[in-house]
Design a protein around this motif. Structure first.
Motif, short mmCIF file in Angstrom:
data_model
loop_
_atom_site.label_atom_id
_atom_site.label_comp_id
_atom_site.label_asym_id
_atom_site.label_seq_id
_atom_site.Cartn_x
_atom_site.Cartn_y
_atom_site.Cartn_z
N GLU A 1 -5.39 17.65 -61.61
CA GLU A 1 -4.22 16.85 -61.23
C GLU A 1 -3.36 17.52 -60.18
N THR A 46 -1.89 18.92 -56.68
CA THR A 46 -1.93 18.47 -55.29
C THR A 46 -1.52 19.63 -54.37
N THR A 63 -0.33 20.52 -50.03
CA THR A 63 -0.07 20.15 -48.64
C THR A 63 -0.42 21.36 -47.78
N SER A 111 -8.29 9.67 -50.99
CA SER A 111 -6.84 9.69 -51.17
C SER A 111 -6.16 10.81 -50.38
N VAL A 112 -6.94 11.72 -49.80
CA VAL A 112 -6.36 12.79 -48.99
C VAL A 112 -5.79 12.18 -47.71
N SER A 172 -2.60 16.43 -46.93
CA SER A 172 -2.01 16.43 -48.27
C SER A 172 -2.84 15.56 -49.20
N GLY A 173 -2.88 15.97 -50.46
CA GLY A 173 -3.64 15.21 -51.45
C GLY A 173 -4.13 16.10 -52.57
N PRO A 174 -5.12 15.65 -53.35
CA PRO A 174 -5.66 16.47 -54.43
C PRO A 174 -6.08 17.84 -53.91
N ALA A 175 -5.58 18.89 -54.55
CA ALA A 175 -5.79 20.25 -54.06
C ALA A 175 -7.27 20.63 -54.01
#
Length: 299
Positions: free
Chosen positions: A39, A41, A43, A70-71, A93-96
């Motif tokens: 979960e 994220t 940037t 989704s990134v 930015s998005g899921p790490a």
């Protein structure tokens, strides 16, 4: 108006998908899986550490998108832009896990292609005061030809033929086997369609004069010193019945291309002889990568 080239979205996806599959292997990014919760994220910024010309932004964006749709990839520069050291090229930015898993593939494309564009620009800048264009050849990394030729154009260079199937280039070995310059050119003319260009390689002024009689579209002057190149331009001008003032742009003359011993120290003298094109493998095979990194923004 001059329009910049674009890469096909299908080609971009094919190249990037293959690179991601190669990197992820069978188990995926086990480092990110082991250290980062699903979960989380992140940037990050794509930062260039040195000045250069950018190429490959769409491939970098595709790497993150294909890893996870989704990134978000926010490009701050475009291919062909000249940037200073420490410039921010894009924000991601998005899921790490997805951001870090796509990082290397995105950077590999961006660093390599920007390196090609930057090195090409150095050659193009050296001859900007002449009518000559620096060209890349078929000497490219296997599988990356379309991308590297695209990067050359982003750097202000021009492209030679893409492969063996889009133009006829009669080299010394073809001439040796076929029996002579004139016969090889005539055979090529008989074989080619009206849209296929015919180029022949010569190494002496005598071969040049013979080639001019057979009227190919382009003559490649291989490994000639500037003095011989200048004389070749004069011979071409005389054969077309042109003055030096009307030489460039006249459709009656044969285009001349120089190759051999082309580097940043020699290209200016070669261009100033009056040739139209200068081809070199250096801009694709010897270009250093541009130093670009991805830095996570910690808040």
């Amino acid at each position: 108006m001059t329009h910049l080239p674009v890469l096909s979205p299908l080609l971009i996806e094919e190249q990037v998908r293959a690179a991601l599959i190669e990197d992820l292997g069978r188990a995926g990014d086990i480092t990110s899986q082991a250290t980062i919760a699903p979960e989380m994220t992140a940037t990050a910024e794509l930062n260039v550490r040195e000045s250069g010309v950018i190429a490959g932004m769409e491939l970098a964006a595709a790497a993150f998108r294909l890893m996870d749709p989704s990134v978000r990839f926010e490009a701050l520069v475009r291919d062909g832009d000249r940037v200073a050291a420490d410039a921010v090229l894009a924000r991601v930015s998005g899921p790490a896990r997805a951001v870090l898993s796509a990082e290397r593939v995105a950077l590999n494309f961006l660093m390599h292609l920007s390196g090609v564009a930057t090195y090409t620009a150095a050659f193009a800048d050296e001859i900007a005061h002449t009518n000559a264009k620096v060209c890349c050849t078929r000497k490219t990394m296997p599988g990356l030809r379309a991308l590297e030729k695209y990067a050359v154009r982003m750097g202000g260079g021009s492209s030679h033929r893409y492969g063996l199937d889009d133009a006829i280039l009669i080299k010394d070995n073809h001439i040796a086997v076929s029996g002579g310059v004139t016969g090889a050119i005539r055979a090529a003319r008989d074989f080619a369609g009206h849209l296929v260009k015919v180029e022949v390689e010569v190494t002496t002024l005598e071969e040049l004069e013979e080639a001019l009689e057979a009227a190919p579209d382009v003559i490649l002057l291989d490994n000639m010193v500037p003095e011989l190149l200048r004389r070749a331009v004069e011979i071409n001008c005389d054969c077309a019945g042109l003055s030096e003032e009307t030489y460039f742009g006249d459709p009656r003359r044969v285009k001349l291309e120089a190759s051999g011993n082309v580097n940043l120290k020699t290209i200016r003298a070669i261009a100033e002889t009056g040739v139209d094109y200068i081809s070199t493998s250096k801009i694709t095979m010897a270009a250093p990568t541009l130093d670009i990194g991805l830095d996570v923004v910690v808040r």
